[in-house]
Design a protein around this motif. Structure first.
Motif, mmCIF file in Angstrom:
data_model
loop_
_atom_site.group_PDB
_atom_site.id
_atom_site.type_symbol
_atom_site.label_atom_id
_atom_site.label_comp_id
_atom_site.label_asym_id
_atom_site.label_seq_id
_atom_site.Cartn_x
_atom_site.Cartn_y
_atom_site.Cartn_z
ATOM 1 N N ASP A 132 -28.294 93.355 -72.599
ATOM 2 C CA ASP A 132 -28.491 94.650 -72.275
ATOM 3 C C ASP A 132 -29.358 94.966 -70.949
ATOM 4 O OD1 ASP A 132 -27.261 96.489 -73.732
ATOM 5 O OD2 ASP A 132 -28.548 95.984 -75.789
ATOM 6 N N GLY A 187 -29.167 94.441 -67.874
ATOM 7 C CA GLY A 187 -28.774 94.878 -66.485
ATOM 8 C C GLY A 187 -27.337 95.156 -66.074
ATOM 9 N N ARG A 188 -26.883 95.219 -64.713
ATOM 10 C CA ARG A 188 -25.672 95.448 -64.465
ATOM 11 C C ARG A 188 -24.897 94.069 -64.324
ATOM 12 N NH1 ARG A 188 -24.533 95.198 -58.895
ATOM 13 N NH2 ARG A 188 -22.421 95.867 -58.556
ATOM 14 N N HIS A 246 -21.717 97.511 -66.729
ATOM 15 C CA HIS A 246 -22.814 97.396 -67.867
ATOM 16 C C HIS A 246 -22.372 97.051 -69.206
ATOM 17 C CE1 HIS A 246 -25.222 99.600 -64.795
ATOM 18 N NE2 HIS A 246 -26.424 99.052 -65.356
ATOM 19 N N GLN A 290 -23.496 96.920 -73.127
ATOM 20 C CA GLN A 290 -24.346 97.524 -74.205
ATOM 21 C C GLN A 290 -24.036 96.686 -75.649
ATOM 22 O OE1 GLN A 290 -24.120 101.732 -75.314
ATOM 23 N NE2 GLN A 290 -25.823 101.338 -76.698
#
Length: 135
Positions: free
Chosen positions: A13, A15-16, A49, A51
């Protein structure tokens, strides 16, 4: 889930992930079996991304395997496609997302993208040609 895979998923989670295609979107559920119990990890992929939550909700792709299989995939020791062919994991849903899972997990230690290797080889040739031209 094994310690390696669990630790890796918890930090996702942060970052990119630039190695994910920008247009990829979907949900994956990883079902890790160990000692008669199943842990569920739910990954939502969108805009490079990821999650990560803990949920047993339905997903576009559900991947089931022993927790050690997920540990080996996280470290790059095992490719998800190879694990599927060896029946080390099962999947249900959008197979395209299995290859996205490969991009989410880290590669083998010291691995480099083929384009990086090509650019390095091209740069080496250019430098050699420049030196030869100056001689």
């Amino acid at each position: 889930m094994g310690a390696r895979a669990e630790q890796y998923l918890r930090q996702l989670d942060a970052g990119r992930l630039p190695n994910l295609p920008e247009t990829t979107a979907g949900t994956l559920r990883l079902d890790a079996r160990s000692d008669g119990c199943t842990e569920h990890w739910y990954l939502t992929v969108r805009d490079q991304h990821v999650q990560v939550t803990r949920s047993a909700d339905d997903a576009d792709l559900v991947v089931r395997a022993d927790r050690r299989v997920f540990d080996r995939m996280v470290t790059g020791e095992l490719h998800p496609g190879a694990a599927m062919l060896r029946n080390e994991l099962t999947m249900q849903g959008d197979m395209h997302l299995l290859m996205v899972l490969r991009r989410i997990f880290a590669g083998p230690a010291g691995a480099r993208h083929p384009r990086e290797l090509g650019r390095a080889a091209l740069a080496g040739r250019s430098a050699t040609a420049a030196r030869e031209g100056q001689s």
